[in-house]
Design a protein around this motif. Sequence first.
Motif, PDB file in Angstrom:
ATOM      1  N   GLY A  97       0.803  -1.213   0.000  1.00  0.00           N
ATOM      2  CA  GLY A  97       0.000   0.000   0.000  1.00  0.00           C
ATOM      3  C   GLY A  97       0.834   1.260   0.000  1.00  0.00           C
ATOM      4  O   GLY A  97       0.464   2.271  -0.615  1.00  0.00           O
ATOM      5  N   VAL A 130      -2.674  -0.213 -11.553  1.00  0.00           N
ATOM      6  CA  VAL A 130      -3.796   0.023 -10.633  1.00  0.00           C
ATOM      7  C   VAL A 130      -4.295   1.456 -10.761  1.00  0.00           C
ATOM      8  O   VAL A 130      -5.502   1.712 -10.792  1.00  0.00           O
ATOM      9  CB  VAL A 130      -3.389  -0.284  -9.176  1.00  0.00           C
ATOM     10  N   LEU A 151      -6.323   4.400  -5.705  1.00  0.00           N
ATOM     11  CA  LEU A 151      -5.094   3.800  -5.184  1.00  0.00           C
ATOM     12  C   LEU A 151      -5.006   3.975  -3.670  1.00  0.00           C
ATOM     13  O   LEU A 151      -4.584   3.061  -2.943  1.00  0.00           O
ATOM     14  CB  LEU A 151      -3.882   4.432  -5.868  1.00  0.00           C
ATOM     15  N   TRP A 185      -7.642   4.251  -1.729  1.00  0.00           N
ATOM     16  CA  TRP A 185      -8.634   3.337  -1.160  1.00  0.00           C
ATOM     17  C   TRP A 185      -8.076   1.919  -1.073  1.00  0.00           C
ATOM     18  O   TRP A 185      -8.395   1.167  -0.126  1.00  0.00           O
ATOM     19  CB  TRP A 185      -9.912   3.348  -1.999  1.00  0.00           C
ATOM     20  N   VAL A 186      -7.252   1.537  -2.044  1.00  0.00           N
ATOM     21  CA  VAL A 186      -6.597   0.226  -1.988  1.00  0.00           C
ATOM     22  C   VAL A 186      -5.728   0.128  -0.737  1.00  0.00           C
ATOM     23  O   VAL A 186      -5.673  -0.919  -0.070  1.00  0.00           O
ATOM     24  CB  VAL A 186      -5.762  -0.019  -3.266  1.00  0.00           C
ATOM     25  N   THR A 187      -5.052   1.233  -0.381  1.00  0.00           N
ATOM     26  CA  THR A 187      -4.247   1.265   0.843  1.00  0.00           C
ATOM     27  C   THR A 187      -5.117   0.979   2.065  1.00  0.00           C
ATOM     28  O   THR A 187      -4.735   0.214   2.963  1.00  0.00           O
ATOM     29  CB  THR A 187      -3.572   2.642   0.987  1.00  0.00           C
ATOM     30  N   ILE A 218      -7.970  -0.635   2.152  1.00  0.00           N
ATOM     31  CA  ILE A 218      -8.393  -2.045   2.113  1.00  0.00           C
ATOM     32  C   ILE A 218      -7.273  -2.953   2.619  1.00  0.00           C
ATOM     33  O   ILE A 218      -7.515  -3.899   3.378  1.00  0.00           O
ATOM     34  CB  ILE A 218      -8.814  -2.429   0.679  1.00  0.00           C
TER      35      ILE A 218
END
Length: 453
Positions: free
Chosen positions: A22, A153, A162, A164-166, A168
């Motif tokens: 992340g 990504v 990106l 938000w991926v962190t 998650i």
Amino acid sequence: MNNLEARSTFALSSIFALRMLGLFMIIPVFAVAGQQYHGATPALIGLAVGIYGLSQAFLQIPFSLLADRFSRKPLIIFGLALFALGGAIAALSDSIYGVIIGRAIAGAGAVSAVVMALLSDVTREEQRSKAMAFMGMSIGLSFMLAFSIGPWVTEQVGISGLFWVTTIMGTLAMLMLLLVPKVTRHYRVAPQGYLTQLKQVLGMADLNRLHVSIFMLHLLLTAMFVFIPSQLIEYAGIPLAHHGWVYLPLLLISLFFAFPSIILAEKYRQMRGIFITAVVAIVLGLIVMALGYDNKYGLLCGLALFFIAFNVMEALLPSWLSKSAPIQSKSTAMGVNSSFQFLGAFFGGTLGGFLLSMHQIGLGWAILAGIAIIWLLVTFQLNQPRYLSSIVVTLPDTEKMDDWTSLLLAVHGIEEVVVMPEKQVAYIKVDKQQITDTARQELSRLLNQELAI
């Protein structure tokens, strides 16, 4: 490793990997994508990327001091929650200042040292280097994967996606902690005051040499990653989008050499010799790149030497630190070490930028090689670490667990008792050089079994 150690190593390594993935996915894209934010300037974009590491460097020690007093798992959950919250704040921001605040909050979850300390709790001394090697491998793979998939990504979900991926990944990391058993630690020596404890750790010469080592390792790594991409493009003919396919095979090759080195260091108690050899390999790798930077194979051979040594060091450093640190201050020592690691990365990035601005590639690599030689001179002063052994026992059927552990710690040569009540197991850490025949008999009586130690 037994099943408990393997499961805990997998879970804690995954926590490290998810956090690193992340963190690093933003690095190859934010210099361009960050320009879309209100108020963005090159300096503020750089601050948004680097503020995470600065928060980490300053807060590792406070977290680690607390982790030597209280249960480590709740502290890790709190740190991961900050990491996830920071990612969400950055994802919701439309100004560069909001991203900076989010990244700073994410960095405030400075639990790297606490995770490593928990890993040292749930693994036997004899299995420690293997566990740390697995963690080092997961960090290295996540680092390479982040640089490889970060641009893809971002193309799919945008820069806010990106972040938000962190968030998650931080949430998934908290769930991984469910695989790690609850641990209670019992020491021969009670923890001291916070300031006294920190002074004790900072006053140990060998620990300071290990702190210098992690600083140098990550300074050189970060400087190299800033310095080398343009050379891979110009002299090796490899476009930037394909650099991940250079780093990943080299990393896998390095692991093939690294694991036998780690086993040799632990099984035959050759940690100091392997450690110094790894630093020599880093020096040689940098010299090869200084002399052969204008040749594709020179660059790749130098990188291979560096990666082999890097993975050996990533496994040996935390293992050595856990052996050399006072048992009651293990997390504190790892916190200081992690602070030096993040400071090394911060200064390495600055140094890499300076080397690029010089426009003298050979001299740049020579400077890095010179720094590595200074580090080598420091490592020659390291003493061989103390080796403890671990005995795995089933917990007795008693309601007075504290009394039982106190009796064990009163036996000469017993350094620590780590109890995992959910699994009805305890690890008793023994210094074989200190235990006497009388102590061995007393320990056998307390455990109700004969011990061959």
